[in-house]
Design an enzyme around this catalytic site. Structure first.
Site, short mmCIF file in Angstrom:
data_model
loop_
_atom_site.label_atom_id
_atom_site.label_comp_id
_atom_site.label_asym_id
_atom_site.label_seq_id
_atom_site.Cartn_x
_atom_site.Cartn_y
_atom_site.Cartn_z
N LYS A 186 0.82 -1.21 0.00
CA LYS A 186 0.00 0.00 0.00
C LYS A 186 0.86 1.27 0.00
O LYS A 186 2.07 1.21 0.21
CB LYS A 186 -0.95 -0.02 1.20
C1 LIG Z 1 -5.44 -4.32 1.14
C2 LIG Z 1 -6.93 -4.21 1.26
C3 LIG Z 1 -7.64 -4.70 2.38
C4 LIG Z 1 -7.01 -5.58 3.39
O1 LIG Z 1 -6.06 -4.98 4.12
P1 LIG Z 1 -5.26 -5.88 5.17
O2 LIG Z 1 -4.52 -4.86 5.94
O3 LIG Z 1 -4.42 -6.80 4.35
O4 LIG Z 1 -6.28 -6.60 5.97
C5 LIG Z 1 -8.99 -4.43 2.51
N1 LIG Z 1 -9.65 -3.75 1.56
C6 LIG Z 1 -9.03 -3.31 0.46
C7 LIG Z 1 -9.84 -2.53 -0.53
C8 LIG Z 1 -7.65 -3.55 0.27
O5 LIG Z 1 -7.05 -3.13 -0.84
#
Ligand SMILES: *Cc1c(COP(=O)(O)O)cnc(C)c1O
Length: 372
Positions: A186
């Site tokens: 991210k």
């Molecule tokens: C990455 C992501 C998640 C999950 O995040 P985690 O921290 O891995 O639980 C949830 N929703 C979206 C839209 C994502 O891109």
């Protein structure tokens, strides 16, 4: 076999500032100071997003799970969300025994279609999850108005929307609560991690207790869970990384946007090729730049992904419609959700991406069109 170096889809930007704070946390962040970076990170994050409260979590999935539990979502309830989504947005609905109701997305946002949401509302609807896909923004005014009309909370999954701004308000700050992810892919990262944010003080206290195995803040009796809670906490070490990344967030988002603008410019004159929409009054954080190929080009996502593979570039398929997962027992697949899956591809984007790397990505797309 490949003479050219591999281009990854995404990777974090780690500087001396991150190393310094994590080093301090690992050397000194124990005992009385074991929550110092966590509290600092939560406060700074709430200030950045523009909300009253933030709770650091071990993942975005955990933040969504606790938030929905605190809203009282459970068996017999329905939760509306877009058919196009990563499974993390729907999994917590199913953990709680509620029924996901999938609706189609709009071609101009790749996010929830408010009219389809209206048509899907039933007496059992307990929440609407607005997922800001790839950093694009949902039509929040329409969704919030629907929520108000029917008395249904709108939840924002802003995992991909660091830096996305909708008519002056940051993604995550508009709904009943918002959830963010700091997974390594991210825009800003803590390795794994997430954040729950809300303006609602009651909801905040409830989730705070849930996040601490049901222990209520300030309780007299130690080790006394008042309710069944969860263990989705972030560590102080991760929070130290988060504090350092958040201090650089403007720079991290600007760089993502710069890469997005380069792709946008490169495909601006190419008929039938579009990138993430940025609607008037909005700024997208551009976490994941994506190309959509019009049907008349005759080039599928599958063919483009193969071309990227041959060029040693890590592009990714667009999220498949959740309705195509057999274990979900969902309804029919949305037309636009399916179309995007068949004709869209995520392009590499990361902080230190070079001009030469961007040009290599662009060249693969242009070449695939000629061979289509
Ligand atoms: C990455 C992501 C998640 C999950 O995040 P985690 O921290 O891995 O639980 C949830 N929703 C979206 C839209 C994502 O891109």
């Amino acid at each position: 076999m490949n003479a050219v170096p591999r281009i990854p889809l995404s990777r974090p930007s780690i500087t001396d500032a991150e190393v310094a704070l994590v080093t301090d946390a690992i050397q000194n962040g124990w005992g009385d100071r074991c929550y110092d970076y966590i509290h600092r990170f939560e406060q700074a994050f709430a200030d950045h997003v523009g909300v009253r409260h933030a709770i650091a979590t071990s993942s975005c999935t955990g933040a969504l799970h606790m938030g929905m539990a605190a809203l009282g979502i459970g068996p017999g309830d329905e939760v509306i969300l877009a058919d196009t989504n990563w499974v993390a947005s729907v999994a917590p609905v199913m953990y709680l025994g509620a029924q996901p109701v999938l609706v189609d997305v709009l071609p101009d946002t790749w996010c929830l279609d408010p009219q389809a949401v209206r048509a899907a509302i039933s007496p059992r609807t307990k929440a609407i999850i607005a997922v800001h896909l790839y950093g694009n923004l949902c039509h929040m005014d329409e969704l919030l108005a629907l929520g108000e009309e029917f008395g249904i909370p709108v939840i924002e999954d802003a995992a991909e929307a660091m830096g996305s701004i909708y008519h002056g308000r940051r993604a995550g700050a508009m709904g009943a609560f918002g959830a963010f992810s700091f997974h390594g892919s991210k825009t800003m990262t803590t390795g794994e991690g997430g954040m729950f944010v809300t303006d609602d003080s009651e909801l905040y206290e409830h989730v705070l207790s849930l996040s601490n195995h049901g222990r209520v803040r300030g309780q007299q009796r130690q080790f006394w869970p008042e309710m069944l809670g969860f263990k989705y906490k972030m560590s102080n070490l991760q929070a130290a990384l988060g504090v350092a990344q958040l201090q650089r967030v403007e720079e991290l988002v600007e760089r993502r946007r710069a890469v997005y603008h380069r792709y946008q410019a490169a495909f601006a004159g190419v008929s039938g090729v579009t990138v993430n929409p940025e609607l008037p009054g909005t700024t997208i954080g551009a976490w994941m730049p994506t190309v959509v190929l019009a049907p008349e080009l005759g080039v599928t996502a599958e063919a483009l992904l193969q071309a990227f593979k041959e060029a040693n570039i890590d592009a990714r398929p667009f999220f498949a419609p959740l309705s195509s997962l057999p274990w979900m027992h969902p309804g029919p697949t949305g037309r636009h959700a399916q179309g995007l899956y068949e004709r869209a591809v995520n392009l590499p984007s990361f902080h230190d991406m070079t001009e030469v790397e961007i040009e290599r990505v662009v060249a693969v797309v242009l070449q695939a069109l000629h061979h289509g």
